[in-house]
Design a protein around this motif. Structure first.
Motif, PDB file in Angstrom:
ATOM      1  N   LEU A 218      14.871  -3.603 -23.457  1.00 37.33           N
ATOM      2  CA  LEU A 218      15.217  -3.470 -22.050  1.00 37.33           C
ATOM      3  C   LEU A 218      15.204  -1.998 -21.647  1.00 37.33           C
ATOM      4  N   GLN A 219      14.865  -1.747 -20.401  1.00 34.59           N
ATOM      5  CA  GLN A 219      14.728  -0.373 -19.931  1.00 34.59           C
ATOM      6  C   GLN A 219      15.282  -0.250 -18.515  1.00 34.59           C
ATOM      7  N   GLY A 220      15.174   0.966 -17.961  1.00 34.57           N
ATOM      8  CA  GLY A 220      15.686   1.204 -16.612  1.00 34.57           C
ATOM      9  C   GLY A 220      17.157   1.552 -16.640  1.00 34.57           C
ATOM     10  N   VAL A 221      17.754   1.627 -15.461  1.00 35.95           N
ATOM     11  CA  VAL A 221      19.153   2.045 -15.340  1.00 35.95           C
ATOM     12  C   VAL A 221      20.074   0.831 -15.446  1.00 35.95           C
ATOM     13  N   ILE A 222      21.313   1.128 -15.777  1.00 32.87           N
ATOM     14  CA  ILE A 222      22.337   0.073 -15.800  1.00 32.87           C
ATOM     15  C   ILE A 222      22.785  -0.170 -14.368  1.00 32.87           C
ATOM     16  N   PRO A 223      22.662  -1.395 -13.866  1.00 32.76           N
ATOM     17  CA  PRO A 223      23.011  -1.639 -12.456  1.00 32.76           C
ATOM     18  C   PRO A 223      24.510  -1.515 -12.199  1.00 32.76           C
ATOM     19  N   GLU A 224      24.826  -0.969 -11.037  1.00 29.35           N
ATOM     20  CA  GLU A 224      26.226  -0.806 -10.649  1.00 29.35           C
ATOM     21  C   GLU A 224      26.966  -2.144 -10.575  1.00 29.35           C
ATOM     22  N   CYS A 225      26.233  -3.238 -10.338  1.00 28.85           N
ATOM     23  CA  CYS A 225      26.897  -4.537 -10.141  1.00 28.85           C
ATOM     24  C   CYS A 225      27.645  -5.007 -11.381  1.00 28.85           C
ATOM     25  N   ILE A 226      27.363  -4.423 -12.548  1.00 26.47           N
ATOM     26  CA  ILE A 226      28.130  -4.816 -13.738  1.00 26.47           C
ATOM     27  C   ILE A 226      29.614  -4.531 -13.525  1.00 26.47           C
TER      28      ILE A 226
ATOM     29  N   HIS B   6      22.546   7.287 -15.768  1.00 24.23           N
ATOM     30  CA  HIS B   6      23.941   7.599 -16.047  1.00 24.23           C
ATOM     31  C   HIS B   6      24.739   6.330 -16.348  1.00 24.23           C
ATOM     32  N   ILE B   7      25.896   6.539 -16.962  1.00 24.61           N
ATOM     33  CA  ILE B   7      26.863   5.444 -17.108  1.00 24.61           C
ATOM     34  C   ILE B   7      27.458   5.189 -15.723  1.00 24.61           C
TER      35      ILE B   7
ATOM     36  N   LYS C 116      18.948   5.776 -24.049  1.00 31.90           N
ATOM     37  CA  LYS C 116      18.534   7.103 -23.574  1.00 31.90           C
ATOM     38  C   LYS C 116      19.363   7.505 -22.365  1.00 31.90           C
ATOM     39  N   LEU C 117      20.645   7.148 -22.409  1.00 36.48           N
ATOM     40  CA  LEU C 117      21.539   7.459 -21.292  1.00 36.48           C
ATOM     41  C   LEU C 117      21.808   8.965 -21.233  1.00 36.48           C
ATOM     42  N   SER C 118      21.928   9.463 -20.032  1.00 38.40           N
ATOM     43  CA  SER C 118      22.117  10.896 -19.828  1.00 38.40           C
ATOM     44  C   SER C 118      23.301  11.136 -18.904  1.00 38.40           C
ATOM     45  N   GLY C 119      23.576  12.434 -18.658  1.00 39.12           N
ATOM     46  CA  GLY C 119      24.680  12.781 -17.768  1.00 39.12           C
ATOM     47  C   GLY C 119      26.001  12.780 -18.508  1.00 39.12           C
ATOM     48  N   ARG C 120      27.084  12.900 -17.728  1.00 34.08           N
ATOM     49  CA  ARG C 120      28.423  12.996 -18.296  1.00 34.08           C
ATOM     50  C   ARG C 120      29.046  11.608 -18.478  1.00 34.08           C
TER      51      ARG C 120
END
Length: 789
Positions: free
Chosen positions: A608-616, A635-636, A655-659
């Protein structure tokens, strides 16, 4: 002439009536014999109660006739004709009062008009709601009483010693008044004084005494129920000479020990229930002398050794319960003579060898439970009459013959954790419409999942985990509208995500882990798919693309669970409760029961790829979230701060980035955090649960700094910790205690309750739950009223 003859006959009848036994009767309104004072006392008694049907479900389940009898008591009519009232034929005195199952609710005080009937011979107040009442001294003043039944009516507190003054009692039933207890030595006095007793039922009353030897000297005794009475010490070892005794119930006296009771050959015993006691030793050959025995329940005791061959003499037996002991050796081939057997429980012992062939002759058998032993060889084909066939956790082998599908009455078929091989019979999908559970997990079956299922079926659980099944997920599963648990994990299924399963309205558990599923998890045409789903495990497959935001938005069963008001139950029913293997907190844990508040999402080890959706962040009742070992970026999400119930979060190897958001420190239930092997930067948040996480939670992120890592942060990397109100903690260990028990042995008892007249001793748990619920409701109401006043 005829009139004179009739008058003479009537006068003769009255003059001889004192020679006849008292009985229930009614005269016409023109012949009233009920004294006015008694009618007035009965009407006052009626007014002292309200009418509330607390036991409606209970009455319906047991087919007990119930109605508010006192509602039909009318002033001006003869009280001897009223429902539940019987009078002496000559004097008109009320001698019997049967108000059982009358929906009465209220407290019986010591000045109640109930005690104005000194001639009472029978008093039955069972199955009412007298919460807050005690068995007071006034009950001990009915000197003529022969039958007293106060069972299932919410009496509490100390039972008055005066009850032992009822020396004429033949039958005493105080059972299932869970909050009542005898004073010290009160039970001994009762046994010593009530020498005429034929029936003594005190199940659920706290006695806290040793078993009185004198009880075994009462030759008149027919029925003795002392279940859950906190008896302790040793049961008498001497021979029991009670020729009339038919029922002996000692269930649930956990500290009562002894050997199997020795009954003389001259016995009438029908039911012997010693389950959940500390009885031990071997079963004697003399057990074969109990030739009238219909129920032998030794579940969860400490018996050991082999089963004596003399068991074949118990030709009347219908229930044989030996589960949960230490029996060993081979199961004797004694069943040719036990043709009346309905329910057979031999689970959780150390039996070995093969299942005896005479099992196939039990044409009345409804339940067979041989699970958790060391049995080998093939299984006998269940008969058409069999409802429950449970042989899990053995060493059984061979193929599952298609003949098994002829058992069209089957409700639960559990062959899990054995060595069965060969092709999975395709007819399994076309079992009878009553099939609820089909559990074949942890075998060596191959082939494909049955592709057709009966329309209108009752399938609730399909568990094929841990085999070598291939092929497709059958689209015919869409007609399994009762399906709650679908576990296809650890097979070789090569297929795309079965999005059409989202239309199943009751699906709560979906496990597809460790297969060869591939492609995008995708998009569904269903408006709100998987609304009941609370556990979804797609780990270790070849899914690719973005996380399925549409499905994540639809998981309503993981949102806004009000644990303060929800009734904690296990997924399943009274007959069978499901188990599941879940990877959580870095460990593979088997939940042998699944609590209805447990929720988890596991999409780990895919592509799976892309960003983690905020809806979680909307899944605010989620307990576990595992998105590790994918190719996720970005980002998380800050919305993770809303996952207030989260106990385990694994985002490692992406491959998560940011703080790391400082807001995650508000997740006070969080016990396991793994953010390792990402591209995160900045200082690690401090405070709350984050103080408990070690280096393993963060390694492989070169840009992170601060405690617990040895790398210190520069000034521009340090963030001020947020001021977060810390909620009360949560102990995962306590939660695991709730999850970890075995299958409820009560599934078998539920079957027997339903099919064999619902004997009293089998339903103690239902009784206790009903009365405890009533107690809680009444206490809650009392507290609210007190606060208002």
């Amino acid at each position: 002439m005829m009139c004179k003859l009739l008058l003479f006959c009537f006068l003769f009848f009255l003059s001889c009536s004192h020679l006849l036994p008292s009985s229930s009767f009614s005269f016409s309104n023109s012949t009233k014999i009920c004294p006015h004072g008694q009618a007035l006392a009965l009407l006052q008694l009626k007014k002292s109660f309200s009418i509330k049907n607390f036991f409606s479900n209970y009455f319906e389940f047991y087919h007990l006739p119930s109605y508010p009898k006192t509602e039909y008591w009318k002033e001006g009519s003869d009280c001897c004709s009223w429902d539940g009232v019987s009078c002496d034929l000559v004097t008109g005195h009320v001698i019997e009062l049967d108000l059982s199952c009358s929906w009465l609710s209220g407290t019986i005080h010591s000045n109640s008009t109930l005690f104005r009937f000194p001639h009472l011979q029978r008093l039955n107040l069972a199955f009412n709601d007298f919460f807050g009442s005690s068995v007071s001294a006034r009950f001990g003043r009915f000197s003529s009483l022969t039958h007293l039944n106060l069972s299932y009516s919410g009496f509490s507190g100390l039972i008055s010693p005066e009850i032992s003054h009822l020396s004429n009692l033949v039958s005493l039933d105080l059972s299932r008044n869970w909050e009542a207890e005898f004073a010290p030595h009160g039970f001994d006095s009762l046994v010593q004084n009530l020498t005429k007793l034929q029936k003594l039922h005190l199940g659920g009353i706290s006695i806290s005494s040793v078993f009185p030897n004198s009880l075994l000297n009462r030759s008149s005794l027919i029925s003795l129920d002392l279940t859950l009475c906190e008896l302790h010490g040793r049961f008498p070892d001497h021979d029991i000479h009670l020729p009339k005794l038919e029922l002996l119930y000692l269930y649930g006296n956990f500290d009562l020990n002894g050997n199997f009771p020795r009954f003389s050959e001259n016995n009438s015993l029908i039911d012997l229930v010693l389950s959940s006691t500390n009885f031990s030793g071997e079963l004697p050959a003399s057990i074969g002398n109990l030739k009238s025995l219909q129920t032998l329940d030794l579940l969860d005791c400490q018996f050991l050794g082999s089963i004596p061959a003399s068991l074949e003499n118990l030709t009347q037996i219908t229930l044989l319960g030996l589960s949960g002991n230490h029996f060993s050796g081979k199961i004797p081939n004694v069943f040719d003579n036990l043709r009346n057997l309905i329910s057979l429980h031999l689970s959780k012992n150390n039996f070995n060898g093969q299942i005896p062939p005479s099992i196939g002759n039990l044409t009345n058998l409804l339940l067979l439970d041989f699970s958790d032993n060391q049995l080998e060889g093939a299984i006998p084909t269940p008969l058409n009459s069999t409802f429950f066939f449970l042989v899990s956790h053995n060493k059984l082998s061979g193929e599952i013959a298609p003949l098994i599908c002829k058992a069209s009455s089957m409700i639960i078929l559990d062959l899990s954790s054995n060595n069965f091989g060969g092709m999975l019979p395709h007819c399994l999908g076309n079992f009878g419409k009553d099939l609820s559970v089909l559990n074949l997990r942890r075998n060596q079956l191959h082939g494909t999942i049955p592709q057709t299922f009966l329309k209108g079926n009752s399938i609730r659980t399909l568990d094929f985990n841990g085999n070598q099944l291939e092929g497709l997920v059958p689209r015919s599963l869409i007609i399994c509208r009762e399906l709650e648990v679908l576990d296809l994990g650890n097979n070789k299924i090569n297929y795309t995500f079965p999005h059409w399963l989202g239309a199943l309205p009751k699906l709560q558990v979906l496990v597809l882990r460790s297969n060869h599923f591939y492609g995008h998890i995708g998009f569904s045409k269903i408006k709100s798919p998987f609304m009941s789903l609370r556990i979804i495990d797609l780990a270790h497959n070849d899914f690719k693309g973005d996380l399925p935001e549409m499905y994540l938005r639809s998981l309503k069963a993981t949102m806004n669970i009000d644990e303060g008001n929800i009734t904690r139950e296990y997924i399943g029913d009274d007959n069978y409760q499901d188990s599941i293997m879940v990877m959580i907190k870095g460990l593979e844990i088997e939940f042998v029961k699944i609590l209805n508040t447990f929720t988890t999402v596991d999409f780990s080890s895919n592509k799976l790829q892309g960003v983690i959706p905020e809806c979680i962040g909307n899944l605010n009742s989620l307990r576990g979230l595992n998105l590790s070992h994918n190719y996720l970026t970005g980002h998380i999400p800050l919305s993770f701060k809303n996952l207030k119930m989260l106990e385990s979060l694994d985002l490692s190897s992406n491959k998560l980035s940011g703080r790391i958001p400082q807001e995650l420190t508000s997740l006070t239930f969080l016990e396991v955090l793994n953010l390792s092997q990402n591209l995160l930067i900045g200082s690690i948040p401090q405070g709350s649960q984050f103080q408990t996480f070690g280096n393993d939670s963060y390694y492989g992120n070169p840009g992170l700094c601060g405690f617990p890592l040895s790398k210190r942060c520069k000034t521009d990397e340090v963030l001020e910790p947020s001021h977060v109100e810390v909620e009360s903690g949560f102990d995962w260990k306590i939660t695991l205690i709730g999850y970890g028990c075995g299958l409820v042995s009560g599934f078998s008892l539920g079957c027997l309750i339903f099919l064999s007249g619902k004997p009293e001793w089998l339903v103690w748990m239902i009784d206790k739950n009903i009365h405890k619920m009533m107690v809680r409701n009444k206490m809650s109401t009392h507290r609210r009223v007190t606060r208002r006043s």
